[in-house]
Write an enzyme that holds these catalytic residues in place. Structure first.
Site: not given
Ligand code: NAD
Ligand code: UDP
Length: 324
Positions: A100, A146
């Protein structure tokens, strides 16, 4: 005024991105369905006229009125506990959600950056991991939902670049920590700090000899911005190469919090990667980026944040409803 859409905006990384783009004088459209995020992370922005929030699930059609210059797609459950509880939503947000947002980027002629992960390397057989390593992922294991969603996300993004000539960026993010992580999301930094502050024993999984390399959130956000504003389309590792065993990390947290907690051992989760360290040569060469914050500095800031939470937050157990 430039306009950016940030998905996953109420989460840990998304909320810091909102702050950054507001500081840079962008019009910020924030989107989140709050499945793992929390509005508290962005409520300080609600009064600003350049900030708009849509509660929306990006796996359904995404409509944004008017022009859009950039999209940062960060929506996805990100902690092993979360994506074990909501495996189907995890697969959908990485696949349907990404589709999307790529469609929206094409419609608006916007540049899109997607948040990929070191998990595309699985339990790596090459160390440290550079972007040419193809990975070692168990497709049907508990982490597969994931890892494979993120691998598909990268493929789809690259296909939109080659077929539709879309401006795309792929950030492979390694373990990042800092303020606004959810205390109970199960990730090791909030887990150990929370346990120390509550006076509980620290739970090391396995023998604790598995390694991780932790990046402070401010460094990560800086790297994401440099990648977005570059013209580089292949994946780029963004992380801190300073590697530590989980056992040593537990001891470091005990020292830092000045507590005398014990370490207790729990079983190692299935497919838990044994080693992880980013090779950031590409980020250094192409973006001129490298992390600046030492673990000591980053952990002190993170600790200050967790200490500022109310006792109610500190002792709250996780009772989110994860039905879709
Ligand atoms: P987080 O869980 O704090 O934030 C993710 C957010 O996405 C949440 O607010 C959740 O409500 C929202 N979300 C999930 N599914 C959704 C949907 N279908 N529609 C709308 N919103 C949705 O996680 P984070 O640590 O902030 O991670 C953010 C991104 O970074 C993710 O894509 C994650 O895979 C990537 N990432 C994070 C890390 C890390 O160490 N924090 C490492 C690798 C990748
Ligand atoms: N871990 C641990 N105790 C905990 C939580 C996590 O020993 O209470 C370990 C986990 O097994 C893994 C590492 O810490 O080896 C990092 O886990 P996290 O969930 O933060 O991230 P990921 O495994 O996705 O890197």
């Amino acid at each position: 005024m430039k306009k950016v859409l940030i998905t996953g905006a109420a989460g840990f990384l998304g909320s810091h991105l909102c702050d950054k783009f507001i500081q840079m004088d962008y019009k910020v459209i924030a989107m989140d369905n709050l499945i793992t995020g929390d509005l508290k992370n962005i409520e300080h922005l609600f009064k600003l006229k350049n900030f708009t929030f849509y509660e929306h699930d990006v796996t359904t059609f995404v409509h944004i009125p008017g022009k859009l210059d950039y999209i940062l797609h960060f929506a996805s459950p990100a902690s092993p506990i979360d994506y074990l509880k909501i495996p189907i939503q995890t697969l959908k947000v990485g696949s349907l959600g990404t589709h999307n947002l790529l469609g929206l980027a094409k419609e608006k002629k916007a540049t899109i950056l997607i948040a990929s992960t070191s998990e595309v390397y699985g339990d790596p057989l090459v160390h440290p991991q550079n972007e040419d390593y193809l990975g070692n992922v168990n497709t049907i294991g508990p982490r597969g939902v994931y890892d494979e969603a993120k691998r598909f996300q990268e493929s789809l993004t690259m296909a939109y670049h080659t077929y539709h000539k879309l401006e795309t960026r792929i950030a492979r993010i390694f373990n990042t920590y800092g303020p606004r992580m959810r205390l109970n999301d199960g990730r090791v930094v909030p887990a150990f700090i929370g346990q120390s502050l509550r006076g509980e024993d620290l739970t090391v999984f396995g023998d604790g000899l598995q390694t991780r390399s932790f990046c402070y959130v401010d460094d990560l956000i800086d790297g994401i911005c440099k990648l977005l504003f570059s013209d580089y389309v292949n994946p780029v590792n963004i992380g801190n190469p300073n590697e530590i065993t989980i056992l040593d990390f537990a001891k470091e947290i005990i020292r830092l919090t000045n507590t005398d907690q014990k370490i207790i051992y729990k079983p190692l989760p299935v497919d838990d990667p044994m080693q992880r360290q980013p090779d950031i040569t590409r980020a250094k060469t192409i973006l001129g980026w490298e992390p600046m914050t030492t673990r000591q500095e980053g952990l002190l800031k993170t600790l200050a944040y967790f200490k500022s939470l109310s006792n109610q937050d500190l002792y709250k157990s996780e009772h989110r409803s994860f039905e879709s």
